[in-house]
Design an enzyme around this catalytic site. Sequence first.
Site, mmCIF file in Angstrom:
data_model
loop_
_atom_site.group_PDB
_atom_site.id
_atom_site.type_symbol
_atom_site.label_atom_id
_atom_site.label_comp_id
_atom_site.label_asym_id
_atom_site.label_seq_id
_atom_site.Cartn_x
_atom_site.Cartn_y
_atom_site.Cartn_z
ATOM 1 N N CYS A 207 -9.067 2.685 -25.767
ATOM 2 C CA CYS A 207 -8.746 2.701 -24.462
ATOM 3 C C CYS A 207 -8.907 1.325 -23.664
ATOM 4 O O CYS A 207 -9.948 0.829 -24.036
ATOM 5 C CB CYS A 207 -9.338 3.724 -23.585
ATOM 6 S SG CYS A 207 -8.629 5.341 -24.131
ATOM 7 N N SER B 118 -18.325 9.326 -19.428
ATOM 8 C CA SER B 118 -17.469 8.419 -20.115
ATOM 9 C C SER B 118 -17.761 6.822 -19.719
ATOM 10 O O SER B 118 -18.120 6.832 -18.613
ATOM 11 C CB SER B 118 -15.829 8.742 -19.845
ATOM 12 O OG SER B 118 -14.883 7.609 -20.183
#
Length: 552
Positions: free
Chosen positions: A192, A466
Amino acid sequence: MQSNKIKKGLERMPNRALLYGTGLHPSHIDRPFVGIASSFTDLVPGHINMRILERYVERGIENSGSTPFIFGVPAICDGIAMGHKGMSQSLPSRELIADIIESVASAHALDGLILLTNCDKITPGMIMGSLRLNIPTIVLTAGPMLSGHFGNKRLSLVRDTFEAVGRFKAGKISESERAKLESEACPSCGSCQGMYTANTMACLSEAMGISLPFCATTPAVMNQKLRIAYESGQKITKLIKDNILPRAIVNKKAITNAIRVDMALGGSTNTVLHLMAIADEAKVKLTLSDFDKISKTTPHISNLRPGGEYFMEDLHFAGGIPAVLKSLSSKILNNKSVCGTEIKTIAKNATILDHDVIRPLSKPYHKQGGIAILFGNLAPNGCVVKQSAVDSTMMHFSGKARIFDSEEAAMKAILGKKIKKKDVVVIRYEGPSGGPGMREMLSPTSAIVGLGLHKHVALITDGRFSGGTRGPCVGHISPEAAAGGLIGLLKNNDTIEIDIPKRKINAKLSTLKLKKRQKAFKKPLLKVKSGYLYRYSQMVTSASSGAIFKKH
């Protein structure tokens, strides 16, 4: 060579017969045996390009005079595992991966390893296994994803999907826009696009010198990545011949450099867990206080998402990690690297091509590094916050506790608009042992941002976050609730004070109240009573020591 154990001498005739059964030519037998530990899977976008990378690594290994063997390693996508019980498997998979590397390489007496990896736990897990073996190793990360596009707006996974859930719930975007974001936020293979955990660990691997220059930031779809794969295959043979072992590279200086780069980039808080686990395997002493000490003396010089607006591709085209090392050169320690060039020389030879993406130390985004370590009665053993992603107005915060004993309960309240300004959302019993598995809380933190509450609400947890989390979110609170930590004794409306500049986090409770609650505390029932997660819950240590396995 290690592999002589399985291929030399009359008594190894059966072993050689089995090797011939794999299709080996006799000329392959006398060469060094190199394992390509590949975490290829169709399940994870960061890993779907690994089949072609395997081919280029093989070419490099063959060309340099060694014999390649591919073997598989599991990979979990945290984004897909997020928000449900599957996330409990994510951090525990790190220990499995380390064990797999150790088991396969030992059983087959491999002479060296190429670790083909990319996402969050896979990279540290593989490095941990290779350090345990201490055979020549190169880390090859598969590269970051390109940014998505919606008109002239660039998109990333976290801001434009996870946070978009809250924006849609708040009526800030239409259904057609929501659907477009969903389909366009992840336009290519790769990890990502921001400085989330996968890309942070890739950058730190390069900063430690265990990956080749530019490996961390080269986008997954670029031909340059194929050339780095080929060169990694070539370099491993030289490391084997020169007996350059990973513990000679991943030492105290390398880990200090990794922390320094982490702070300069505003990396994921998960790196605290992973670097402590890597240090443990490298026989390097490392504490939470070391992270804070380095953070206080490291300016934050590159502002990528989630806290900033730049993407991994921007960091790459600005000069990549060599350019970051150049900007930090006065603070970087010299050390070996797998490419054969010392770290200081890599920094000296680098070029900074964009002085806003990679700023000089004299003009940082923030005077201190991306991560702060807090202590107090809520976290006597420490906790972690990504201070570079916290709004300046929220660096000091006091609010009333809203208690939730699971992520699901908190998420229901957040999306149900039950959380108000000046609340401190407390998510507990999500620690390494109590979770078990220390789930990431990206769904609730992103929903808070999407609802526009991240400048008015804090969140604390004994779980973790995260790398895409932004806002005043404090994780890794130790001791965890299941171990009798104060977070497990909190009640609704208790006052919680967070002071990031002073590194403090406290619950405003009298000594008498604390004693009463401690006396009434009962150890919670196990959430899982069988399988790997049960064994993990019994073996894992506190987040304050890296959530590693006990040594007995």
